[in-house]
Write a protein that holds these residues in place. Structure first.
Motif, PDB file in Angstrom:
ATOM      1  N   PRO A   1       0.822  -1.215   0.000  1.00 40.68           N
ATOM      2  CA  PRO A   1       0.000   0.000   0.000  1.00 40.68           C
ATOM      3  C   PRO A   1       0.854   1.263   0.000  1.00 40.68           C
ATOM      4  CG  PRO A   1      -0.233  -1.191   2.082  1.00 40.68           C
ATOM      5  CD  PRO A   1       0.689  -1.984   1.224  1.00 40.68           C
ATOM      6  N   MET A   2       0.283   2.291  -0.602  1.00 44.84           N
ATOM      7  CA  MET A   2       0.954   3.592  -0.648  1.00 44.84           C
ATOM      8  C   MET A   2       0.323   4.521   0.383  1.00 44.84           C
ATOM      9  SD  MET A   2       1.273   4.125  -4.792  1.00 44.84           S
ATOM     10  CE  MET A   2       1.220   5.867  -4.594  1.00 44.84           C
ATOM     11  N   ASP A   3       1.125   5.412   0.934  1.00 42.49           N
ATOM     12  CA  ASP A   3       0.577   6.452   1.808  1.00 42.49           C
ATOM     13  C   ASP A   3      -0.424   7.261   0.997  1.00 42.49           C
ATOM     14  OD1 ASP A   3       2.234   5.630   3.842  1.00 42.49           O
ATOM     15  OD2 ASP A   3       3.756   7.180   3.464  1.00 42.49           O
ATOM     16  N   GLY A   4      -1.582   7.494   1.552  1.00 42.44           N
ATOM     17  CA  GLY A   4      -2.585   8.281   0.841  1.00 42.44           C
ATOM     18  C   GLY A   4      -3.496   7.439  -0.033  1.00 42.44           C
ATOM     19  N   GLY A   5      -3.322   6.116  -0.035  1.00 45.39           N
ATOM     20  CA  GLY A   5      -4.202   5.235  -0.805  1.00 45.39           C
ATOM     21  C   GLY A   5      -3.546   4.681  -2.049  1.00 45.39           C
ATOM     22  N   GLY A   6      -4.094   3.590  -2.532  1.00 43.00           N
ATOM     23  CA  GLY A   6      -3.555   2.934  -3.718  1.00 43.00           C
ATOM     24  C   GLY A   6      -2.467   1.939  -3.355  1.00 43.00           C
ATOM     25  N   VAL A   7      -1.951   1.288  -4.370  1.00 48.42           N
ATOM     26  CA  VAL A   7      -0.901   0.291  -4.180  1.00 48.42           C
ATOM     27  C   VAL A   7       0.257   0.572  -5.116  1.00 48.42           C
ATOM     28  CG1 VAL A   7      -2.415  -1.545  -3.318  1.00 48.42           C
ATOM     29  CG2 VAL A   7      -2.068  -1.303  -5.772  1.00 48.42           C
ATOM     30  N   VAL A   8       1.430   0.057  -4.749  1.00 48.79           N
ATOM     31  CA  VAL A   8       2.633   0.268  -5.561  1.00 48.79           C
ATOM     32  C   VAL A   8       2.527  -0.493  -6.880  1.00 48.79           C
ATOM     33  CG1 VAL A   8       5.138  -0.101  -5.656  1.00 48.79           C
ATOM     34  CG2 VAL A   8       4.077   0.734  -3.551  1.00 48.79           C
ATOM     35  N   ILE A   9       1.955  -1.718  -6.824  1.00 49.47           N
ATOM     36  CA  ILE A   9       1.888  -2.562  -8.016  1.00 49.47           C
ATOM     37  C   ILE A   9       0.445  -2.955  -8.273  1.00 49.47           C
ATOM     38  CG2 ILE A   9       2.673  -4.713  -9.060  1.00 49.47           C
ATOM     39  CD1 ILE A   9       4.939  -4.546  -6.851  1.00 49.47           C
ATOM     40  N   GLY A  10      -0.026  -2.713  -9.502  1.00 51.75           N
ATOM     41  CA  GLY A  10      -1.388  -3.064  -9.865  1.00 51.75           C
ATOM     42  C   GLY A  10      -1.582  -4.572  -9.973  1.00 51.75           C
ATOM     43  N   ASP A  11      -2.839  -4.990  -9.996  1.00 50.91           N
ATOM     44  CA  ASP A  11      -3.178  -6.410 -10.102  1.00 50.91           C
ATOM     45  C   ASP A  11      -3.195  -6.894 -11.548  1.00 50.91           C
ATOM     46  OD1 ASP A  11      -4.156  -9.008  -9.285  1.00 50.91           O
ATOM     47  OD2 ASP A  11      -6.138  -8.346  -9.948  1.00 50.91           O
ATOM     48  N   LYS A  12      -3.638  -6.061 -12.460  1.00 51.99           N
ATOM     49  CA  LYS A  12      -3.795  -6.476 -13.850  1.00 51.99           C
ATOM     50  C   LYS A  12      -2.463  -6.400 -14.603  1.00 51.99           C
ATOM     51  CE  LYS A  12      -8.149  -7.205 -13.507  1.00 51.99           C
ATOM     52  NZ  LYS A  12      -8.591  -8.568 -13.378  1.00 51.99           N
ATOM     53  N   ILE A  13      -2.115  -7.498 -15.245  1.00 50.52           N
ATOM     54  CA  ILE A  13      -0.882  -7.582 -16.028  1.00 50.52           C
ATOM     55  C   ILE A  13      -1.269  -7.728 -17.496  1.00 50.52           C
ATOM     56  CG2 ILE A  13       1.289  -8.817 -16.382  1.00 50.52           C
ATOM     57  CD1 ILE A  13       0.957  -7.756 -13.501  1.00 50.52           C
ATOM     58  N   SER A  14      -0.819  -6.812 -18.333  1.00 48.39           N
ATOM     59  CA  SER A  14      -1.042  -6.910 -19.779  1.00 48.39           C
ATOM     60  C   SER A  14       0.130  -7.672 -20.381  1.00 48.39           C
ATOM     61  CB  SER A  14      -1.135  -5.524 -20.412  1.00 48.39           C
ATOM     62  OG  SER A  14      -2.253  -4.832 -19.894  1.00 48.39           O
ATOM     63  N   ILE A  15      -0.183  -8.687 -21.184  1.00 50.80           N
ATOM     64  CA  ILE A  15       0.848  -9.527 -21.796  1.00 50.80           C
ATOM     65  C   ILE A  15       0.755  -9.381 -23.310  1.00 50.80           C
ATOM     66  CG2 ILE A  15       1.680 -11.899 -22.077  1.00 50.80           C
ATOM     67  CD1 ILE A  15       0.349 -12.487 -19.331  1.00 50.80           C
ATOM     68  N   ALA A  16       1.909  -9.191 -23.952  1.00 46.41           N
ATOM     69  CA  ALA A  16       1.969  -9.053 -25.415  1.00 46.41           C
ATOM     70  C   ALA A  16       3.016 -10.016 -25.959  1.00 46.41           C
ATOM     71  CB  ALA A  16       2.320  -7.614 -25.801  1.00 46.41           C
ATOM     72  N   LEU A  17       2.663 -10.706 -27.027  1.00 40.95           N
ATOM     73  CA  LEU A  17       3.571 -11.659 -27.660  1.00 40.95           C
ATOM     74  C   LEU A  17       3.743 -11.313 -29.132  1.00 40.95           C
ATOM     75  CD1 LEU A  17       1.370 -13.451 -25.753  1.00 40.95           C
ATOM     76  CD2 LEU A  17       3.184 -15.079 -26.121  1.00 40.95           C
ATOM     77  N   GLU A  18       4.973 -11.314 -29.582  1.00 41.50           N
ATOM     78  CA  GLU A  18       5.301 -11.219 -31.003  1.00 41.50           C
ATOM     79  C   GLU A  18       6.085 -12.493 -31.298  1.00 41.50           C
ATOM     80  OE1 GLU A  18       4.188  -9.100 -33.164  1.00 41.50           O
ATOM     81  OE2 GLU A  18       3.221  -7.843 -31.637  1.00 41.50           O
ATOM     82  N   ILE A  19       5.473 -13.412 -32.016  1.00 42.12           N
ATOM     83  CA  ILE A  19       6.044 -14.727 -32.204  1.00 42.12           C
ATOM     84  C   ILE A  19       6.351 -14.989 -33.673  1.00 42.12           C
ATOM     85  CG2 ILE A  19       5.617 -17.223 -31.968  1.00 42.12           C
ATOM     86  CD1 ILE A  19       5.925 -15.704 -29.268  1.00 42.12           C
ATOM     87  N   GLU A  20       7.573 -15.457 -33.919  1.00 40.84           N
ATOM     88  CA  GLU A  20       7.969 -15.945 -35.237  1.00 40.84           C
ATOM     89  C   GLU A  20       8.299 -17.422 -35.051  1.00 40.84           C
ATOM     90  OE1 GLU A  20      11.577 -15.074 -38.256  1.00 40.84           O
ATOM     91  OE2 GLU A  20      10.364 -13.320 -37.702  1.00 40.84           O
ATOM     92  N   ALA A  21       7.705 -18.253 -35.886  1.00 37.89           N
ATOM     93  CA  ALA A  21       7.889 -19.703 -35.767  1.00 37.89           C
ATOM     94  C   ALA A  21       8.386 -20.269 -37.076  1.00 37.89           C
ATOM     95  CB  ALA A  21       6.581 -20.380 -35.359  1.00 37.89           C
ATOM     96  N   VAL A  22       9.180 -21.340 -36.987  1.00 34.61           N
ATOM     97  CA  VAL A  22       9.789 -21.984 -38.150  1.00 34.61           C
ATOM     98  C   VAL A  22       9.155 -23.366 -38.313  1.00 34.61           C
ATOM     99  CG1 VAL A  22      11.955 -22.790 -39.179  1.00 34.61           C
ATOM    100  CG2 VAL A  22      11.939 -20.757 -37.695  1.00 34.61           C
ATOM    101  N   LEU A  23       8.717 -23.668 -39.532  1.00 27.62           N
ATOM    102  CA  LEU A  23       8.134 -24.980 -39.831  1.00 27.62           C
ATOM    103  C   LEU A  23       9.233 -26.031 -39.728  1.00 27.62           C
ATOM    104  CD1 LEU A  23       5.628 -26.583 -40.793  1.00 27.62           C
ATOM    105  CD2 LEU A  23       6.408 -26.146 -43.142  1.00 27.62           C
ATOM    106  N   ASP A  24       8.985 -27.044 -38.890  1.00 30.89           N
ATOM    107  CA  ASP A  24       9.959 -28.116 -38.730  1.00 30.89           C
ATOM    108  C   ASP A  24      10.053 -28.921 -40.008  1.00 30.89           C
ATOM    109  OD1 ASP A  24      10.175 -27.235 -36.120  1.00 30.89           O
ATOM    110  OD2 ASP A  24       9.095 -28.936 -35.243  1.00 30.89           O
ATOM    111  N   ALA A  25      11.275 -29.331 -40.380  1.00 29.99           N
ATOM    112  CA  ALA A  25      11.470 -30.155 -41.575  1.00 29.99           C
ATOM    113  C   ALA A  25      10.811 -31.513 -41.348  1.00 29.99           C
ATOM    114  CB  ALA A  25      12.964 -30.332 -41.847  1.00 29.99           C
ATOM    115  N   ALA A  26      10.179 -32.001 -42.386  1.00 28.25           N
ATOM    116  CA  ALA A  26       9.458 -33.293 -42.274  1.00 28.25           C
ATOM    117  C   ALA A  26      10.402 -34.461 -42.233  1.00 28.25           C
ATOM    118  CB  ALA A  26       8.495 -33.451 -43.439  1.00 28.25           C
TER     119      ALA A  26
END
Length: 186
Positions: A161-186
């Motif tokens: 908790p912070m003095d005066g109200g609120g918290v240092v760290i929020g509860d909601k976490i936004s996650i972002a992924l940028e994925i590049e994938a390689v097709l496995d050789a058969a």
């Protein structure tokens, strides 16, 4: 509704390995009630299996929680501690999809996310960026995805908790992924 594979240029059924050198897994969280801190994970792996149709596809991934980087070593070490990830006991976070559904031209990938021994269902909004040949004679696919989770639901329930109200760290976490994938050789 499932998009027919013929509407996706270059779509191929097969097994793809995530290329961590050309991919990024990052997050942001509210800090001190006024801004957001961003971070990323530098070590992860995963497999995407594309089926005959996108709805028959699946993904599994593992993230090394020790590889967290928020651009502040002291903060990173604190996040690795029992106050947050407790990496000595829970060194990885995993994701295993349970369904893939169309959402207009994009997709919703739902799966089980496991963090700190707690598994919850999470849905990623996913955009297929493209599929095509690479410079090495292989085939690559690119994806962008995002979701939001509650850290408290995964046992990361530290409250500063912070003095005066609120918290240092929020509860909601936004996650972002940028994925590049390689097709496995058969």
């Amino acid at each position: 509704m499932t998009l027919a594979t013929t509407t996706i240029p270059g779509y191929l059924a097969g097994t793809w390995s995530i290329d961590p050198t050309h991919s990024d897994i990052s997050f942001s969280v509210r800090h001190m009630m006024v801004s957001k801190v961003k971070g990323r994970f530098g070590s992860f792996s995963g497999t995407i299996v594309t089926g005959a149709t996108p709805a028959q596809s699946s993904v599994t991934a593992e993230i090394d929680l020790n590889s967290i980087d928020t651009n502040n070593a002291q903060r990173d070490n604190h996040i690795r501690s029992a106050d947050f990830f407790e990496v000595e006991k829970y060194p990885t976070m995993t994701f295993r999809s349970t369904s893939v559904d169309s959402d207009g031209e994009d997709y919703l990938v739902t799966g089980d996310l496991n963090l700190k021994g707690i598994t919850k269902s999470v849905t990623l909004k996913l955009e297929l960026n493209g599929i095509g040949p690479d410079a090495y004679g292989g085939t690559r696919a690119g994806f962008s995805a995002s979701t939001e989770i509650s850290r408290k639901e995964f046992g990361v329930d530290i409250d500063m908790p912070m003095d005066g109200g609120g918290v240092v760290i929020g509860d909601k976490i936004s996650i972002a992924l940028e994925i590049e994938a390689v097709l496995d050789a058969a």
